[in-house]
Design a protein around this motif. Structure first.
Motif, mmCIF file in Angstrom:
data_model
loop_
_atom_site.group_PDB
_atom_site.id
_atom_site.type_symbol
_atom_site.label_atom_id
_atom_site.label_comp_id
_atom_site.label_asym_id
_atom_site.label_seq_id
_atom_site.Cartn_x
_atom_site.Cartn_y
_atom_site.Cartn_z
ATOM 1 N N VAL A 64 29.506 33.224 63.811
ATOM 2 C CA VAL A 64 28.547 32.769 62.804
ATOM 3 C C VAL A 64 28.828 33.540 61.525
ATOM 4 O O VAL A 64 28.819 34.773 61.525
ATOM 5 N N HIS A 65 29.085 32.786 60.459
ATOM 6 C CA HIS A 65 29.364 33.393 59.146
ATOM 7 C C HIS A 65 28.214 33.046 58.205
ATOM 8 O O HIS A 65 27.978 31.876 57.908
ATOM 9 N N PHE A 66 27.471 34.059 57.780
ATOM 10 C CA PHE A 66 26.404 33.879 56.792
ATOM 11 C C PHE A 66 27.017 34.082 55.418
ATOM 12 O O PHE A 66 27.674 35.103 55.169
ATOM 13 N N TRP A 67 26.773 33.154 54.513
ATOM 14 C CA TRP A 67 27.423 33.180 53.220
ATOM 15 C C TRP A 67 26.578 32.445 52.181
ATOM 16 O O TRP A 67 25.554 31.862 52.511
ATOM 17 N N ALA A 68 27.042 32.477 50.937
ATOM 18 C CA ALA A 68 26.425 31.718 49.846
ATOM 19 C C ALA A 68 27.514 31.384 48.831
ATOM 20 O O ALA A 68 28.508 32.108 48.714
ATOM 21 N N THR A 69 27.321 30.296 48.084
ATOM 22 C CA THR A 69 28.334 29.856 47.134
ATOM 23 C C THR A 69 28.546 30.868 46.011
ATOM 24 O O THR A 69 29.638 30.969 45.462
ATOM 25 N N TRP A 70 27.522 31.624 45.664
ATOM 26 C CA TRP A 70 27.616 32.583 44.558
ATOM 27 C C TRP A 70 28.206 33.922 44.988
ATOM 28 O O TRP A 70 28.408 34.801 44.164
ATOM 29 N N CYS A 71 28.500 34.083 46.256
ATOM 30 C CA CYS A 71 28.991 35.351 46.809
ATOM 31 C C CYS A 71 30.515 35.303 46.925
ATOM 32 O O CYS A 71 31.058 34.650 47.828
ATOM 33 N N ALA A 72 31.204 35.982 46.006
ATOM 34 C CA ALA A 72 32.673 35.966 46.005
ATOM 35 C C ALA A 72 33.281 36.480 47.312
ATOM 36 O O ALA A 72 34.211 35.854 47.843
ATOM 37 N N PRO A 73 32.800 37.601 47.888
ATOM 38 C CA PRO A 73 33.374 38.042 49.171
ATOM 39 C C PRO A 73 33.143 37.024 50.295
ATOM 40 O O PRO A 73 33.988 36.884 51.181
ATOM 41 N N CYS A 74 32.035 36.300 50.228
ATOM 42 C CA CYS A 74 31.762 35.266 51.237
ATOM 43 C C CYS A 74 32.819 34.174 51.169
ATOM 44 O O CYS A 74 33.358 33.743 52.194
#
Length: 165
Positions: free
Chosen positions: A58-68
């Motif tokens: 499971v990968h938690f991420w967001a579009t505004w998060c460059a490392p994500c």
């Protein structure tokens, strides 16, 4: 740049405040895979049952998060290499205002399903307090590893260990 930092801080603050409002510890992520049943961002039904005896990432991420976003190619390569070995993978976007198409574009064409956290029944304690966060769960639904920004070699080693069990 400042706007991103503010959004990151607000997301983190929102998760912490929601956890505190429910009387949950804000820092303790669960050790068990929560059940997920929803629709993917491209409209397909999606479900993960902790009792399904699959290794789950499971990968938690967001579009505004460059490392994500930087983690996406590492995750996609692992998914394509191991999807026939009993691996299930999902990217859970913590974007609140972004459209489905923007989140899909931010996912960079990955081959694993993408869903929005707001479309699930995840509890605040199931969510990370910082992004990105990638969790590997074993075939019994117990978390084996947690990663912030991914180191490809360490992630591959942890995933190989989980799949070999």
């Amino acid at each position: 740049m400042i706007a991103r930092a503010v959004r990151r801080g607000l997301t983190r603050l929102g998760v912490v405040l929601a956890a505190l409002a429910l009387g949950l510890p804000a820092h303790a992520a669960p050790d068990r895979l929560p059940p997920l049943a929803t629709t993917t961002l491209d409209g397909q039904p999606f479900a993960i049952n902790p009792a399904a005896h699959a290794v789950v990432v499971v990968h938690f991420w967001a579009t505004w998060c460059a490392p994500c976003r930087a983690d996406m190619p590492i995750l996609d390569a692992a998914f394509q290499r191991h999807r026939n070995d009993g691996l299930r993978m999902v990217g859970i976007s913590l974007d609140t205002a972004a459209s489905r198409s923007r989140i899909l574009a931010g996912g960079m064409g990955v081959h694993f399903p993408l869903i929005r956290a707001s479309d699930t029944h995840l509890r605040p304690r199931d969510l990370p307090t910082a992004l990105p966060e990638t969790r590997i769960y074993d075939r019994d639904g117990t978390v084996l590893a947690r990663f912030g920004p991914l180191d490809a070699a360490r992630f591959a080693q942890a995933l190989d260990t989980a799949l070999a069990r």
